[in-house]
Design an enzyme around this catalytic site. Sequence first.
Site, PDB file in Angstrom:
ATOM      1  N   GLY A  11       0.807  -1.156   0.002  1.00 29.74           N
ATOM      2  CA  GLY A  11       0.055   0.028  -0.043  1.00 29.74           C
ATOM      3  C   GLY A  11       1.066   1.338   0.099  1.00 29.74           C
ATOM      4  N   VAL A  78       0.940 -13.297   3.707  1.00 27.48           N
ATOM      5  CA  VAL A  78       1.987 -13.692   4.813  1.00 27.48           C
ATOM      6  C   VAL A  78       0.680 -14.059   5.892  1.00 27.48           C
ATOM      7  CG1 VAL A  78       3.193 -12.596   6.712  1.00 27.48           C
ATOM      8  CG2 VAL A  78       3.640 -12.127   4.269  1.00 27.48           C
ATOM      9  N   GLU A 169     -18.633  10.474   0.818  1.00 25.28           N
ATOM     10  CA  GLU A 169     -18.139  10.166  -0.596  1.00 25.28           C
ATOM     11  C   GLU A 169     -18.903   9.399  -1.420  1.00 25.28           C
ATOM     12  OE1 GLU A 169     -13.912   9.866  -0.550  1.00 25.28           O
ATOM     13  OE2 GLU A 169     -13.593  11.998  -0.697  1.00 25.28           O
ATOM     14  N   ASP A 292      -1.752   2.204   8.238  1.00 21.52           N
ATOM     15  CA  ASP A 292      -2.884   1.753   9.107  1.00 21.52           C
ATOM     16  C   ASP A 292      -2.705   0.673  10.072  1.00 21.52           C
ATOM     17  OD1 ASP A 292      -4.291   3.863   7.313  1.00 21.52           O
ATOM     18  OD2 ASP A 292      -5.600   2.385   6.501  1.00 21.52           O
TER      19      ASP A 292
END
Length: 425
Positions: A11, A78, A169, A292
Amino acid sequence: MTTRVVVVGGGFAGVACANRLAGEPLVRTTLLDRNGYHQFQPLLYQVATAELAAEDVKFDLAKMFHRHDSVRTRTADVVSVDPEAPSVTLADGTTVDGDVLVLAGGAQPNFFHTSGAARYALPLYSVDDAERVRARVLELLRAAAAKPELAEDGALTFVVVGAGPTGVETAGALAELVRDVMEHVRAKVMLVDLGHIVLPAFSEKAHEYAVTQLKRRGVELRLGTAVSEVAADHIALADGTTIRTHLVVWGGGEMAAPLAARSGLPQGAGGRIDVRPDLTVTGHPAVYAVGDVANIPYGDEPALPQLGSVAAQAGDWAARNIIADLEGDGRESFHYRDKGIMAMIGRKAAVAEVGEHRHEMRGRFAFAAWLGVHASLLANAGAEMKAFTTWAEEFYLRPHHRSAELLDPTNDQVPPVGLATTRDG
Ligand SMILES: Cc1cc2nc3c(=O)[nH]c(=O)nc-3n(C[C@H](O)[C@H](O)[C@H](O)COP(=O)(O)OP(=O)(O)OC[C@H]3O[C@@H](n4cnc5c(N)ncnc54)[C@H](O)[C@@H]3O)c2cc1C
């Protein structure tokens, strides 16, 4: 001697880290991601509402790093982390050893144990999620266009849970989509939140602006009401209301990706891995957690928010500290350059609070700020900037743009606008 760095997650955080390490002659980086591509989350709602194609927000990691011999990318899930070794184990049973681990596995939806939500609500955290929402939206619109009486059964009632940026949104874009393509049929978009405020992280003026803009687009607000149940054909609210619907989009909260729990490292708020100011985990100087998946303390704040710019800057900072270690320099505490917060409520309606002093903007200026921040995030992924700005300007400025052709069941694909240069190598 070379240092082997294993980065888990492609990411914003993982890519920024690998990018910075790519120029280091004494570092060999292995970048692991279960999908093999970087997904640009800020535009997922545009995929969900058929404005962009999935390919426009997917960036192949192998192509992104193909010019860097020192970065090896691998598509792999993983399944466990050994912070002592340090190493990670993949779903195929193999182990990847490193000298340094960077955990950047991102987030997953948090349904807060709401009955039926994990099964029936559709989250919006990945490209697959966005494609699922789009498929459901188009299926329902097409069914109701062919058989308008299905609206009575909730076929045209779309419920979005969560009045933060993702929910706002999505609700705004859904309302514009149905307004564009279903001129003669009544569709309903509802935004539900336990709290009483829309866009709570923003200023009071922004709350009012968001409410006005959503209402102008026909979005019905149900604030101060928890969701008590999500089912295949309805949603129940704690105030006793039941709403018939076949689409519930979940933007109601997030928590750390399962990777955090699999690491056995100390987890704090949101299940995220608690890190020190230099982004390593206490007692594990060779293990970093960024983006995050981590709680990054900052000044008086217990943790920075889950934002693309935090993730990208933290990934880059972790790489700098890895390099500082190699060069015998001291590690430094993470310094975040606050770009602010912003949300696009719909066409011609954006809100932004820019920089650490939160300079408030609405409308066209807020859109310009949004464009700048998202262009810089996209640039890290190797996207074609001109294609992005052309698309974004057209999206923002065009008053009405999708046609009823979307209701044609043979018209399944949204034409890609070509944001990704990596698509063709
Ligand atoms: C819908 C939505 C809209 C958003 N809009 C904005 C916005 O407008 N502006 C903004 O600044 N931020 C926005 N955010 C937040 C921002 O996208 C995140 O903060 C950012 O993506 C976090 O980056 P990351 O690298 O930590 O995690 P992610 O981007 O989530 O990347 C994590 C990666 O790790 C991989 N991974 C996870 N677990 C494993 C495993 N076990 N094995 C292998 N790979 C694994 C995943 O495949 C993924 O590629 C938005 C988020 C969402 C969901």
